[in-house]
Design a protein around this motif. Sequence first.
Motif, PDB file in Angstrom:
ATOM      1  N   SER A   7       0.837  -1.203   0.000  1.00 26.52           N
ATOM      2  CA  SER A   7       0.000   0.000   0.000  1.00 26.52           C
ATOM      3  C   SER A   7       0.874   1.256   0.000  1.00 26.52           C
ATOM      4  O   SER A   7       2.022   1.233   0.424  1.00 26.52           O
ATOM      5  N   LEU A   8       0.278   2.310  -0.465  1.00 24.93           N
ATOM      6  CA  LEU A   8       0.970   3.587  -0.523  1.00 24.93           C
ATOM      7  C   LEU A   8       0.681   4.385   0.744  1.00 24.93           C
ATOM      8  O   LEU A   8      -0.476   4.576   1.112  1.00 24.93           O
ATOM      9  N   SER A   9       1.729   4.840   1.384  1.00 26.77           N
ATOM     10  CA  SER A   9       1.559   5.703   2.548  1.00 26.77           C
ATOM     11  C   SER A   9       1.185   7.103   2.071  1.00 26.77           C
ATOM     12  O   SER A   9       1.296   7.427   0.876  1.00 26.77           O
ATOM     13  N   ASP A  10       0.767   7.937   2.997  1.00 27.08           N
ATOM     14  CA  ASP A  10       0.460   9.325   2.634  1.00 27.08           C
ATOM     15  C   ASP A  10       1.704  10.029   2.089  1.00 27.08           C
ATOM     16  O   ASP A  10       1.621  10.817   1.147  1.00 27.08           O
ATOM     17  N   LYS A  11       2.860   9.698   2.650  1.00 29.28           N
ATOM     18  CA  LYS A  11       4.110  10.289   2.168  1.00 29.28           C
ATOM     19  C   LYS A  11       4.403   9.826   0.736  1.00 29.28           C
ATOM     20  O   LYS A  11       4.822  10.622  -0.104  1.00 29.28           O
ATOM     21  N   ASP A  12       4.176   8.534   0.475  1.00 29.27           N
ATOM     22  CA  ASP A  12       4.354   8.016  -0.890  1.00 29.27           C
ATOM     23  C   ASP A  12       3.447   8.763  -1.867  1.00 29.27           C
ATOM     24  O   ASP A  12       3.881   9.162  -2.950  1.00 29.27           O
ATOM     25  N   LYS A  13       2.193   8.930  -1.486  1.00 28.71           N
ATOM     26  CA  LYS A  13       1.234   9.615  -2.361  1.00 28.71           C
ATOM     27  C   LYS A  13       1.666  11.051  -2.645  1.00 28.71           C
ATOM     28  O   LYS A  13       1.603  11.512  -3.788  1.00 28.71           O
ATOM     29  N   LYS A  53      -6.380   9.980  -9.050  1.00 27.05           N
ATOM     30  CA  LYS A  53      -7.290   9.038  -8.382  1.00 27.05           C
ATOM     31  C   LYS A  53      -6.527   8.122  -7.431  1.00 27.05           C
ATOM     32  O   LYS A  53      -6.980   7.025  -7.115  1.00 27.05           O
ATOM     33  N   ILE A  54      -5.400   8.590  -6.953  1.00 24.05           N
ATOM     34  CA  ILE A  54      -4.473   7.783  -6.180  1.00 24.05           C
ATOM     35  C   ILE A  54      -5.086   7.212  -4.895  1.00 24.05           C
ATOM     36  O   ILE A  54      -4.668   6.163  -4.416  1.00 24.05           O
ATOM     37  N   ASP A  55      -6.115   7.859  -4.376  1.00 25.96           N
ATOM     38  CA  ASP A  55      -6.722   7.381  -3.138  1.00 25.96           C
ATOM     39  C   ASP A  55      -7.662   6.198  -3.347  1.00 25.96           C
ATOM     40  O   ASP A  55      -8.012   5.512  -2.391  1.00 25.96           O
ATOM     41  N   ASP A  56      -8.088   5.940  -4.577  1.00 31.81           N
ATOM     42  CA  ASP A  56      -8.947   4.788  -4.879  1.00 31.81           C
ATOM     43  C   ASP A  56      -8.680   4.333  -6.311  1.00 31.81           C
ATOM     44  O   ASP A  56      -9.496   4.545  -7.209  1.00 31.81           O
ATOM     45  N   LEU A  57      -7.537   3.698  -6.508  1.00 27.45           N
ATOM     46  CA  LEU A  57      -7.126   3.296  -7.845  1.00 27.45           C
ATOM     47  C   LEU A  57      -8.056   2.259  -8.458  1.00 27.45           C
ATOM     48  O   LEU A  57      -8.337   2.303  -9.652  1.00 27.45           O
ATOM     49  N   GLN A  58      -8.527   1.305  -7.670  1.00 27.85           N
ATOM     50  CA  GLN A  58      -9.384   0.262  -8.240  1.00 27.85           C
ATOM     51  C   GLN A  58     -10.649   0.849  -8.838  1.00 27.85           C
ATOM     52  O   GLN A  58     -11.041   0.492  -9.941  1.00 27.85           O
ATOM     53  N   LYS A  59     -11.283   1.737  -8.127  1.00 31.37           N
ATOM     54  CA  LYS A  59     -12.493   2.375  -8.646  1.00 31.37           C
ATOM     55  C   LYS A  59     -12.136   3.334  -9.786  1.00 31.37           C
ATOM     56  O   LYS A  59     -12.801   3.364 -10.811  1.00 31.37           O
ATOM     57  N   GLY A  60     -11.068   4.096  -9.613  1.00 35.80           N
ATOM     58  CA  GLY A  60     -10.675   5.089 -10.596  1.00 35.80           C
ATOM     59  C   GLY A  60     -10.220   4.508 -11.923  1.00 35.80           C
ATOM     60  O   GLY A  60     -10.337   5.147 -12.959  1.00 35.80           O
ATOM     61  N   LEU A  61      -9.695   3.286 -11.890  1.00 38.97           N
ATOM     62  CA  LEU A  61      -9.177   2.659 -13.108  1.00 38.97           C
ATOM     63  C   LEU A  61     -10.055   1.519 -13.614  1.00 38.97           C
ATOM     64  O   LEU A  61      -9.638   0.743 -14.472  1.00 38.97           O
ATOM     65  N   LEU A  62     -11.269   1.424 -13.107  1.00 40.70           N
ATOM     66  CA  LEU A  62     -12.162   0.333 -13.471  1.00 40.70           C
ATOM     67  C   LEU A  62     -12.407   0.254 -14.975  1.00 40.70           C
ATOM     68  O   LEU A  62     -12.317  -0.824 -15.573  1.00 40.70           O
ATOM     69  N   SER A  63     -12.690   1.371 -15.616  1.00 39.00           N
ATOM     70  CA  SER A  63     -12.981   1.332 -17.063  1.00 39.00           C
ATOM     71  C   SER A  63     -11.743   0.919 -17.861  1.00 39.00           C
ATOM     72  O   SER A  63     -11.849   0.170 -18.833  1.00 39.00           O
TER      73      SER A  63
END
Length: 143
Positions: free
Chosen positions: A2-8, A74-84
């Motif tokens: 997982s990505l930490s807040d610092k990573d993001k 969309k870094i906080d929710d990649l699965q939803k953001g990249l669904l299409s």
Amino acid sequence: MSLSDKDKDTVRIFWAKVAGNTEAVGTNALYRMLTVYPQTKTYFAHWKDLGPGSPNVRKHGKTVINGIGEAVAKIDDLQKGLLSLSELHAFQLRVDPTNFKILNHCILVVLAITFPADFTPEAHVAVDKFLSAVALSLSEKYR
């Protein structure tokens, strides 16, 4: 992983530098993938020219890097953001998800070459983790 807040934050700051150079980064990364991993050419057999100056390589490379830029947003929710995009690559394009990892590696190499002063060890780790998370999200519909 997982990505930490610092990573993001690191990814957002670094990607802002990439945003002004999307065509060059994308073209170089895609061309590198096609050259170093020739098995990836099968997905682009309909292109007559796979060279670095090819309009198709330039256009698709830019599209890929712009897509990653959208993923940064969309870094906080990649699965939803990249669904299409996941559905497109799984059901229409039928891209083997291993190729996402291959392209990620090529992108990292190009980023290191293009932004040597900015691509610090911290940026490298954060961007690598981010690209891995993007690849995992794009592979979601394959399961």
